[in-house]
Design an enzyme around this catalytic site. Structure first.
Site, PDB file in Angstrom:
ATOM      1  N   CYS A   1       9.009   6.028  -0.619  1.00 41.08           N
ATOM      2  CA  CYS A   1       8.581   6.278  -1.992  1.00 41.08           C
ATOM      3  C   CYS A   1       8.293   7.759  -2.259  1.00 41.08           C
ATOM      4  O   CYS A   1       7.922   8.117  -3.379  1.00 41.08           O
ATOM      5  CB  CYS A   1       7.350   5.440  -2.305  1.00 41.08           C
ATOM      6  SG  CYS A   1       7.628   3.683  -1.974  1.00 41.08           S
TER       7      CYS A   1
ATOM      8  N   HIS B   1       6.933   0.166  -9.875  1.00 37.19           N
ATOM      9  CA  HIS B   1       7.129   1.139  -8.799  1.00 37.19           C
ATOM     10  C   HIS B   1       8.613   1.224  -8.463  1.00 37.19           C
ATOM     11  O   HIS B   1       9.200   0.288  -7.939  1.00 37.19           O
ATOM     12  CB  HIS B   1       6.322   0.701  -7.580  1.00 37.19           C
ATOM     13  CG  HIS B   1       6.312   1.691  -6.463  1.00 37.19           C
ATOM     14  ND1 HIS B   1       6.944   2.909  -6.517  1.00 37.19           N
ATOM     15  CD2 HIS B   1       5.740   1.628  -5.227  1.00 37.19           C
ATOM     16  CE1 HIS B   1       6.767   3.559  -5.379  1.00 37.19           C
ATOM     17  NE2 HIS B   1       6.026   2.800  -4.589  1.00 37.19           N
TER      18      HIS B   1
ATOM     19  N   HIS C   1       0.244   8.648  -7.673  1.00 34.33           N
ATOM     20  CA  HIS C   1       1.155   7.685  -7.044  1.00 34.33           C
ATOM     21  C   HIS C   1       0.780   6.286  -7.523  1.00 34.33           C
ATOM     22  O   HIS C   1       1.654   5.503  -7.874  1.00 34.33           O
ATOM     23  CB  HIS C   1       1.067   7.810  -5.526  1.00 34.33           C
ATOM     24  CG  HIS C   1       2.032   6.947  -4.792  1.00 34.33           C
ATOM     25  ND1 HIS C   1       3.399   7.091  -4.918  1.00 34.33           N
ATOM     26  CD2 HIS C   1       1.844   5.919  -3.923  1.00 34.33           C
ATOM     27  CE1 HIS C   1       4.007   6.190  -4.144  1.00 34.33           C
ATOM     28  NE2 HIS C   1       3.083   5.471  -3.545  1.00 34.33           N
TER      29      HIS C   1
ATOM     30  N   GLU D   1      -6.032   7.224  -2.878  1.00 34.98           N
ATOM     31  CA  GLU D   1      -5.507   8.417  -3.527  1.00 34.98           C
ATOM     32  C   GLU D   1      -6.602   9.190  -4.253  1.00 34.98           C
ATOM     33  O   GLU D   1      -6.633  10.425  -4.205  1.00 34.98           O
ATOM     34  CB  GLU D   1      -4.393   8.056  -4.507  1.00 34.98           C
ATOM     35  CG  GLU D   1      -3.777   9.282  -5.169  1.00 34.98           C
ATOM     36  CD  GLU D   1      -2.569   8.982  -6.028  1.00 34.98           C
ATOM     37  OE1 GLU D   1      -1.937   9.949  -6.503  1.00 34.98           O
ATOM     38  OE2 GLU D   1      -2.252   7.782  -6.228  1.00 34.98           O
TER      39      GLU D   1
ATOM     40  N   LYS E   1       3.071   4.101 -13.409  1.00 34.64           N
ATOM     41  CA  LYS E   1       3.587   2.867 -12.801  1.00 34.64           C
ATOM     42  C   LYS E   1       2.992   1.630 -13.463  1.00 34.64           C
ATOM     43  O   LYS E   1       3.534   0.535 -13.321  1.00 34.64           O
ATOM     44  CB  LYS E   1       3.289   2.840 -11.298  1.00 34.64           C
ATOM     45  CG  LYS E   1       4.130   3.788 -10.456  1.00 34.64           C
ATOM     46  CD  LYS E   1       3.824   3.609  -8.968  1.00 34.64           C
ATOM     47  CE  LYS E   1       4.664   4.535  -8.098  1.00 34.64           C
ATOM     48  NZ  LYS E   1       4.190   5.934  -8.135  1.00 34.64           N
TER      49      LYS E   1
ATOM     50  N   PHE F   1       5.899   4.766   2.854  1.00 34.13           N
ATOM     51  CA  PHE F   1       5.857   4.133   4.170  1.00 34.13           C
ATOM     52  C   PHE F   1       6.287   5.143   5.238  1.00 34.13           C
ATOM     53  O   PHE F   1       7.166   5.967   5.012  1.00 34.13           O
ATOM     54  CB  PHE F   1       6.788   2.928   4.208  1.00 34.13           C
ATOM     55  CG  PHE F   1       6.242   1.680   3.548  1.00 34.13           C
ATOM     56  CD1 PHE F   1       4.978   1.650   2.974  1.00 34.13           C
ATOM     57  CD2 PHE F   1       7.008   0.516   3.507  1.00 34.13           C
ATOM     58  CE1 PHE F   1       4.483   0.510   2.376  1.00 34.13           C
ATOM     59  CE2 PHE F   1       6.521  -0.640   2.909  1.00 34.13           C
ATOM     60  CZ  PHE F   1       5.260  -0.641   2.348  1.00 34.13           C
TER      61      PHE F   1
END
Length: 411
Positions: A163, A339, A301, A312, A334, A398
């Site tokens: 991502c 996402h 994010h 975050e 988002k 990830f």
């Protein structure tokens, strides 16, 4: 100091609309692009909702015969790239084609075609697999086709880092221009993983929201009742140029890219860390030469996962300091798009730049009960007028990969 890097064109294909103006209007209006999945029958799936692209028209520059050789993520990227190039007013002519590159981020690539031809192989045998199967699925065929169709003959490559892919692609593109290795780079990202295997895989991890009876309210970053992210698809593209080159041709300039930071958590492949993202933000801030108090907006994010959102916010405070963090406006777009995995940061770069250009902070929608641990301004539910001189856009993926980009209003 290297060459200055500016943004002169924007393009996007998103769950909110198939161009920038439609997507931005929906975003600032607090509309959701999430609904029940139509790409396949989702009845048997734990998660039955996604931010799909709707009514996408094949760009005229793609020959019909060639379109049959492309997975959707490639088609989306070409559509967004054509819009961005048109928006920039740049014509790629023979005298500059070797100075124009393409740098895209893609998280998964042609998952839909992989599924399709796996089924054909199983049912009909190897001779029925298309000779175009491999090019259909390769992530780097998105920048490859853009290069081919638009005539860009410089650096052409793909960043694949989950991502964070698009922020790495944009950051790499900026570095190339800073060094003087290209005058223009078409950059951003694309993704089309709303497929049976894509949804099943993330649902099996319990990563996706299961608010199937209320899809438009399912993505709810920073809300106490968030239960996972919602998959999205699409593409966002920026035209990056050397400042002197853009100025000489009389280009309209949206903003300047002044900061790029990156890091690795070295912590866990999926579990978030606040220390790693904080280092990426600090690096971007140092690269920009700005003080923490000069950042006006952070496009978070903010995926709508229970742990990730608060992690975050903690990272923002670690990176910028408590005082600077408290005066920030933060939002997660988002909440409206879902996402987009490898394309997420590219769409969010477009929205961050539009925030600067229009002096508007997009909202984080679906905040009915703000998480009591969320003690920063996350722009709940309603767009906010605000002068934005500098915006930071975050992406974490990830594998513990992190990247932050800073966009700054140009004098």
């Amino acid at each position: 100091m290297g060459n200055r890097v500016v943004v002169t064109g924007l393009g996007c294909v998103s769950p909110l609309g198939n161009d920038v103006s439609t997507s931005w209007e929906a975003c600032t209006s607090g509309l959701s692009g999430i609904d029940r999945i139509t790409h396949f029958d989702p009845e048997a799936y734990r998660c039955q909702i996604a931010g799909e692209i709707k009514n996408f028209q094949l760009p005229e520059i793609i020959p019909i015969k060639e379109a049959k050789k492309m997975d959707l993520f490639i088609q989306y990227s070409i559509g967004a790239a054509k819009e961005a190039l048109d928006d920039s007013g740049l014509e790629i002519t023979a005298d500059i084609e070797e100075e124009v590159g393409v740098s895209l981020g893609v998280g998964i690539g042609g998952l839909g075609c992989i599924e399709k031809y796996s089924a054909i192989l199983e049912k009909s045998g190897p001779r029925r697999v298309s000779p175009f199967f491999i090019p259909m699925t390769l992530s780097n065929l998105a920048p490859g086709y853009i290069s081919l169709l638009l005539g860009a003959k410089s650096y052409t490559a793909c960043s694949v880092s989950a991502c964070t892919s698009s922020n790495h692609a944009i950051g790499s593109a900026a570095r190339i221009i800073e060094r003087g290795d290209a005058k223009v780079v078409i950059s951003g990202g694309a993704e089309s993983s709303v497929t049976p295997l894509g949804i099943a895989g993330f649902a099996s991890m319990h990563a996706l929201s299961t608010r199937n009876d209320d899809p438009q309210r399912a993505s709810r970053p920073f809300d106490k009742d968030r239960d996972g992210f919602v998959m999205g698809e699409g593409s966002g593209i920026l035209i990056l140029e050397d400042y002197e080159f853009a100025k000489a041709r009389g280009a309209r300039i949206y903003c300047e890219i002044t900061g790029y930071g990156f890091s690795s958590d070295a912590h866990h492949i999926t579990s978030p860390s606040s220390e790693g993202p904080a280092r990426a933000m600090k690096m971007a801030l140092k690269d920009s030469g700005l003080a923490a108090m000069e950042i006006d907006y952070v496009n978070a994010h903010g995926t709508s996962t229970p742990a990730g959102d608060l992690n975050e916010l903690k990272a923002i405070k670690l990176a910028l300091g408590e005082t600077a963090a408290q005066q920030l406006s933060i939002s997660s777009t988002k909440s409206m798009t879902g996402h987009l995995l490898g394309a997420a940061a590219a769409i969010e770069a477009v929205f961050s730049i539009k925030a600067i250009h229009h002096s508007l902070i997009p909202p984080t929608i679906n905040i009915d009960n703000l998480d009591p641990e969320c003690d920063l301004d996350v722009t709940p539910n309603t767009v906010k007028p605000k002068e934005v001189s500098a915006a930071m856009s975050n992406a974490f993926g990830f594998g513990g990969t992190n990247a932050s980009i800073i966009f700054q209003k140009i004098d």
